[in-house]
Each structure stands twice: as structure tokens, then as C-alpha cells.
Design a protein around this motif. Structure first.
Motif, PDB file in Angstrom:
ATOM      1  N   LEU A   1       0.827  -1.205   0.000  1.00  0.00           N
ATOM      2  CA  LEU A   1       0.000   0.000   0.000  1.00  0.00           C
ATOM      3  C   LEU A   1       0.863   1.257   0.000  1.00  0.00           C
ATOM      4  N   VAL A   2       1.952   1.226   0.760  1.00  0.00           N
ATOM      5  CA  VAL A   2       2.871   2.365   0.770  1.00  0.00           C
ATOM      6  C   VAL A   2       3.509   2.541  -0.602  1.00  0.00           C
TER       7      VAL A   2
ATOM      8  N   PHE B   1       0.971   4.111  -2.837  1.00  0.00           N
ATOM      9  CA  PHE B   1       0.751   5.500  -2.446  1.00  0.00           C
ATOM     10  C   PHE B   1       1.824   6.409  -3.043  1.00  0.00           C
ATOM     11  N   TYR B   2       3.078   6.016  -2.919  1.00  0.00           N
ATOM     12  CA  TYR B   2       4.170   6.862  -3.394  1.00  0.00           C
ATOM     13  C   TYR B   2       4.357   6.799  -4.910  1.00  0.00           C
TER      14      TYR B   2
ATOM     15  N   ASN C   1       3.225  10.065  -6.228  1.00  0.00           N
ATOM     16  CA  ASN C   1       3.867  11.226  -5.638  1.00  0.00           C
ATOM     17  C   ASN C   1       4.542  12.068  -6.726  1.00  0.00           C
TER      18      ASN C   1
ATOM     19  N   TRP D   1       6.153  13.960   0.247  1.00  0.00           N
ATOM     20  CA  TRP D   1       4.946  14.027  -0.586  1.00  0.00           C
ATOM     21  C   TRP D   1       4.744  15.455  -1.075  1.00  0.00           C
TER      22      TRP D   1
ATOM     23  N   SER E   1      11.005   9.577  -2.930  1.00  0.00           N
ATOM     24  CA  SER E   1       9.874   8.927  -2.267  1.00  0.00           C
ATOM     25  C   SER E   1       9.664   9.378  -0.835  1.00  0.00           C
TER      26      SER E   1
ATOM     27  N   PHE F   1      -0.305  14.937  -5.962  1.00  0.00           N
ATOM     28  CA  PHE F   1      -0.734  13.777  -6.762  1.00  0.00           C
ATOM     29  C   PHE F   1      -0.383  13.979  -8.236  1.00  0.00           C
TER      30      PHE F   1
END
Length: 243
Positions: A8-9, A12-13, A16, A24, A21, A27
Motif C-alpha cells: 500500500l505504501v 501511495f508513493y 507522488n 509528498w 519517495s 498527486f
């Protein structure tokens, strides 16, 4: 959580905006767009697909014949052959990789994309054979006997009676082997020649200088594709067992 939280991480990145990484900055989908314009990524993907499709095509034929032969016929040292055929399922990948490299070096076989395919056939064959064997245990052997009694040749009984019943298992095993071949890094890295990098090899070579969002994006795509193919394989296998 320990297994899925890092994924999930990673996902998510991959969205970014920052090239680093750790921070943040908003999006973006730019990293996904850049993947398809990266010549090295495209070339590595092409190599991975060639290896996976060739290895699966060969393994589907040989694995099906192996499973049928072990289930339907008696021959000397049958149990020994069965154990050797499924041995790649339990042998560590590093052992297979080193053994294959030593074998190729002993016969002075130049490393190339075809040596990766040959190495992948070894373990893909075992997975296809295992799934097809599982399917065979749920079939009625008397259907083939009835076809033979009605005048069919052994080849006709195999092609028109047995093979259609085995098809869900063959497809499921082939999809499973495709995922394993596409994701393999260790065996491919030992048997690859110059200019024959696969996608996992390309990813590994890039993360040596740090994990960038484009590698995160590529990893997310690989996870989604592998998960989808594995899910389809399980659906086909379950459908075959129910019918």
C-alpha cells in the motif's frame, strides 16, 4: 498488515509528484505515463513477455502429457520419475539457477533469451503438471474406455474426450506458470545473456541507486497484473472442479 502494508505504501508513493519517495508533494500520474516512453522498460517488458509465453507454451504441452502419462500408464521407475518431475517445486530458486548456469557452462552454451526460456520451462513444467494432475483425479476414466469401445483410436479418445475435460486445468496451470515466469528474477539473472534483461532484472538494476516513483509505478502495475492473472487462474480451476 506486515505483508500488505508495504504494498500500500508502494502504491501511495507511485502517485507522488516528488522524484524522491521520502516527501509528498502532490498527486500525479506522470510516472505511469513515463513508463511507456522508457525504451529500456519497454525492451525489458518485451523480453519478459517472450520468455513467459514461450515457457508457458512449451510447459503446457509437456506438462499435460507428463500428467496424463503418470496417471494413466505404468512404466519402470514411475515413482522416481514423478518425484524428479515435481522436484522444482521444492528446490530453492538459487539452486536451480546455479545448477542451470553450471550445466550451460559445461556444454559451452552461450547465454541468451533462449537460455532463460529453457530454465523457466523447468519450473513451469512442474506447476502445469501439478495442476493438470489435480484435475485428472476428478475425471471419470471410464469415459475414455467408452470412447475406445465405440471405435475411437487412443489419439481420438485423448483429443476428443480427455483433453476437453483437462482444459480448465491446463489453462489454470498455464496462467499460474505465466505469473511465475513473468515475476522471476533469480533464475533469469543467472541465465540471461547480454542485452536480454527481463523486467524484474531491469527493476533490480534501477533500485541500486534508490527507489524512484517510476519504479513504484512499475511495481504496482506488475502486482495488479500478477494478481489478476492468478485470480483468473483460480476461478478457472474452481469452475473445472465443480464441473
Amino acid at each position: 498488515m506486515f505483508m500488505y502494508l508495504p504494498i500500500l505504501v508502494l502504491a501511495f508513493y507511485s502517485f507522488n509528484r516528488s522524484p524522491y519517495s521520502a516527501t509528498w508533494q502532490g498527486f500525479t500520474l506522470d510516472w505511469y505515463r513515463q513508463l511507456f516512453s522508457d525504451e529500456r522498460i519497454v525492451s525489458a517488458l518485451q523480453n519478459s513477455l517472450i520468455v513467459a509465453f514461450c515457457a508457458v507454451a512449451i510447459s503446457a504441452v509437456l506438462g499435460t502429457l507428463m500428467a496424463v502419462g503418470l496417471a494413466r500408464y505404468r512404466f519402470p521407475l514411475k515413482n522416481v520419475y514423478r518425484g524428479m518431475a515435481y522436484l522444482p517445486l521444492i528446490i530453492p530458486d538459487i539452486a536451480i539457477a546455479v545448477a542451470t548456469l553450471v550445466f550451460l557452462a559445461a556444454f559451452a552454451v552461450p547465454l541468451s533469451l533462449w537460455t532463460i526460456i529453457a530454465a523457466h520451462v523447468v519450473f513451469c513444467l512442474a506447476y502445469v503438471g501439478l495442476v493438470v494432475s489435480s484435475r485428472l483425479t476428478h475425471l471419470n476414466p471410464h469415459l475414455e474406455e467408452a470412447a475406445l469401445d465405440l471405435g475411437a483410436t487412443p489419439f481420438q479418445a485423448f483429443m476428443q474426450v480427455l483433453l476437453p475435460q483437462l482444459m480448465p486445468g491446463i489453462i489454470a496451470g498455464s496462467l499460474l506458470a505465466f505469473v511465475l515466469s513473468l515475476d522471476d528474477f533469480l533464475i533469469a539473472s543467472f541465465t540471461a545473456g547480454s542485452g536480454s534483461n527481463t523486467l524484474p532484472m531491469e527493476i533490480f538494476s534501477r533500485i541500486r541507486t534508490g527507489v524512484k516513483p517510476d519504479i513504484n509505478a512499475l511495481s504496482v502495475i506488475l502486482i495488479l497484473v500478477s494478481g489478476l492473472v492468478a485470480f483468473i487462474a483460480e476461478l478457472i480451476r474452481s469452475y473445472g472442479e465443480e464441473n
